[in-house]
Design a protein around this motif. Structure first.
Motif, PDB file in Angstrom:
ATOM      1  N   THR A  43       0.830  -1.202   0.000  1.00 36.61           N
ATOM      2  CA  THR A  43       0.000   0.000   0.000  1.00 36.61           C
ATOM      3  C   THR A  43       0.863   1.249   0.000  1.00 36.61           C
ATOM      4  OG1 THR A  43      -1.745  -1.147   1.149  1.00 36.61           O
ATOM      5  CG2 THR A  43      -1.778   1.217   1.276  1.00 36.61           C
ATOM      6  N   GLY A  44       0.708   2.079  -1.040  1.00 32.60           N
ATOM      7  CA  GLY A  44       1.458   3.319  -1.096  1.00 32.60           C
ATOM      8  C   GLY A  44       2.946   3.097  -0.992  1.00 32.60           C
ATOM      9  N   MET A  75       4.263   0.898   0.873  1.00 38.71           N
ATOM     10  CA  MET A  75       4.558   0.387   2.205  1.00 38.71           C
ATOM     11  C   MET A  75       4.968  -1.072   2.162  1.00 38.71           C
ATOM     12  SD  MET A  75       1.787   2.012   4.822  1.00 38.71           S
ATOM     13  CE  MET A  75       2.318   0.851   6.090  1.00 38.71           C
ATOM     14  N   HIS A 107       9.408   3.039   3.893  1.00 36.32           N
ATOM     15  CA  HIS A 107       8.207   2.309   3.500  1.00 36.32           C
ATOM     16  C   HIS A 107       7.642   1.512   4.672  1.00 36.32           C
ATOM     17  CE1 HIS A 107       8.888   3.442  -0.659  1.00 36.32           C
ATOM     18  NE2 HIS A 107      10.143   3.070  -0.520  1.00 36.32           N
ATOM     19  N   LEU A 162       5.775   1.947   8.807  1.00 39.23           N
ATOM     20  CA  LEU A 162       5.149   2.769   9.839  1.00 39.23           C
ATOM     21  C   LEU A 162       5.460   2.159  11.201  1.00 39.23           C
ATOM     22  CD1 LEU A 162       1.518   3.547   8.581  1.00 39.23           C
ATOM     23  CD2 LEU A 162       3.399   5.175   8.844  1.00 39.23           C
ATOM     24  N   LEU A 165      -4.638   6.189   6.284  1.00 36.70           N
ATOM     25  CA  LEU A 165      -4.491   4.911   5.584  1.00 36.70           C
ATOM     26  C   LEU A 165      -5.221   4.923   4.242  1.00 36.70           C
ATOM     27  CD1 LEU A 165      -4.869   2.393   8.557  1.00 36.70           C
ATOM     28  CD2 LEU A 165      -2.769   3.303   7.539  1.00 36.70           C
ATOM     29  N   LYS A 201      -5.452   7.470   2.334  1.00 39.09           N
ATOM     30  CA  LYS A 201      -4.553   8.178   1.421  1.00 39.09           C
ATOM     31  C   LYS A 201      -3.481   7.233   0.883  1.00 39.09           C
ATOM     32  CE  LYS A 201      -5.046  12.854   3.314  1.00 39.09           C
ATOM     33  NZ  LYS A 201      -4.356  13.987   3.986  1.00 39.09           N
ATOM     34  N   LEU A 202      -2.997   6.339   1.734  1.00 36.76           N
ATOM     35  CA  LEU A 202      -2.007   5.363   1.290  1.00 36.76           C
ATOM     36  C   LEU A 202      -2.611   4.414   0.255  1.00 36.76           C
ATOM     37  CD1 LEU A 202      -0.230   4.462   4.653  1.00 36.76           C
ATOM     38  CD2 LEU A 202       0.656   5.876   2.802  1.00 36.76           C
ATOM     39  N   ASP A 203      -3.849   3.991   0.493  1.00 36.53           N
ATOM     40  CA  ASP A 203      -4.529   3.128  -0.473  1.00 36.53           C
ATOM     41  C   ASP A 203      -4.686   3.834  -1.820  1.00 36.53           C
ATOM     42  OD1 ASP A 203      -4.932   0.663   0.715  1.00 36.53           O
ATOM     43  OD2 ASP A 203      -6.812   1.224   1.659  1.00 36.53           O
ATOM     44  N   ALA A 250      -2.862   6.325  -2.993  1.00 39.76           N
ATOM     45  CA  ALA A 250      -1.544   6.466  -3.610  1.00 39.76           C
ATOM     46  C   ALA A 250      -1.101   5.163  -4.258  1.00 39.76           C
ATOM     47  CB  ALA A 250      -0.523   6.913  -2.569  1.00 39.76           C
ATOM     48  N   SER A 251      -1.414   4.042  -3.611  1.00 40.25           N
ATOM     49  CA  SER A 251      -1.055   2.738  -4.163  1.00 40.25           C
ATOM     50  C   SER A 251      -1.812   2.461  -5.458  1.00 40.25           C
ATOM     51  CB  SER A 251      -1.366   1.637  -3.141  1.00 40.25           C
ATOM     52  OG  SER A 251      -1.081   0.370  -3.678  1.00 40.25           O
TER      53      SER A 251
END
Length: 240
Positions: free
Chosen positions: A3-4, A6, A169, A171, A223, A225-227, A229-230
């Motif tokens: 994800t993003g 990560m 990458h 958290l 989270l 936002k990370l999805d 971005a991914s």
């Protein structure tokens, strides 16, 4: 697919994954009273937060009993951990929403590790009581695995190395100033879990975000936002 970008999520345990402070406090308080510490006056939760939270047994021992030989400290902490294990088994519970976050991470192929200043047996016990052992690929117990506990970055750097994950990458979730400083020093963004009264101290230590628990809307907005971005990154790859 991650994800993003990560790769991993690293969790402290005490106070971050579970509400364990009351059980640690009870065990410490009972033992210290039997020793006549502080003239027999019970230590307060505030004392525990100021001088014990997030610290290793070695750090706590040097603070409480600077003149004690190591064998006496070892015996004290063996008794303390046995009491803690008994009390934790009676009612240890997760910080609200933790299981859902672990499922979110696992569904996206992220690696999960616990990174703690607690002894390994203590760490394994808490994760087992929470029913989350299957989610975690790794436990780094600084007391057993590292030369320097938090606030040194060594425990987090060791976890990153063993997982093969980049700090950019990853958290970190923490609840103490000691832990936040360790994560920040390792180059990892840190999300702190704490009540409002402690927020300023954790931000001052370097936390990127402070949430009340894992149901906090601020966490899931980040989270999401990370999805997003991914998904955008994957779309660009597919069209390149």
């Amino acid at each position: 697919m991650t994800t993003g970008g990560m790769e991993a999520v690293l969790f402290d345990i005490d106070g971050t994954m579970c509400v364990s402070d009351p059980f640690h406090h009870r065990a410490f308080s009972e033992l210290l009273q039997t020793l006549g510490y502080n003239s027999g006056v019970p230590i307060t939760p505030e004392f525990g937060m100021a001088h014990m939270a997030g610290r290793s047994n070695d750090q706590i021992g040097r603070f409480l009993f600077p003149d004690w030989p190591q064998h006496r400290l070892d015996a004290f902490f063996a008794n303390k951990e046995a009491l803690f294990a008994r009390y934790a088994a009676e009612g240890l519970r997760e910080v609200a929403g933790l299981t859902d976050l672990c499922r979110w991470a696992a569904a996206r192929g992220l690696k999960l590790a616990a990174v703690t200043n607690a002894p390994r047996a203590n760490a394994e016990l808490m994760i087992s009581i929470l029913g989350l052992s299957d989610f975690f690929q790794l436990i780094v117990a600084a007391a057993d695995d590292c030369d320097h506990p938090k606030p040194s970055p060594e425990p987090y750097l060791r976890a990153l190395s063993l997982l093969g994950a980049s700090p950019d990458h990853t958290l970190v979730f923490e609840d103490s100033v000691v832990g936040v400083k360790a994560g920040v020093a390792a180059g990892v963004p840190v999300i702190a879990v704490a009540e409002e009264a402690r927020e300023a101290k954790l931000v001052g230590a370097g936390a990127s975000l402070v949430i009340r628990d894992y149901k906090d809307d601020k966490l899931w907005a980040a989270l999401d936002k990370l999805d997003t971005a991914s998904a955008q990154a994957n779309g660009q790859l597919e069209h390149s």
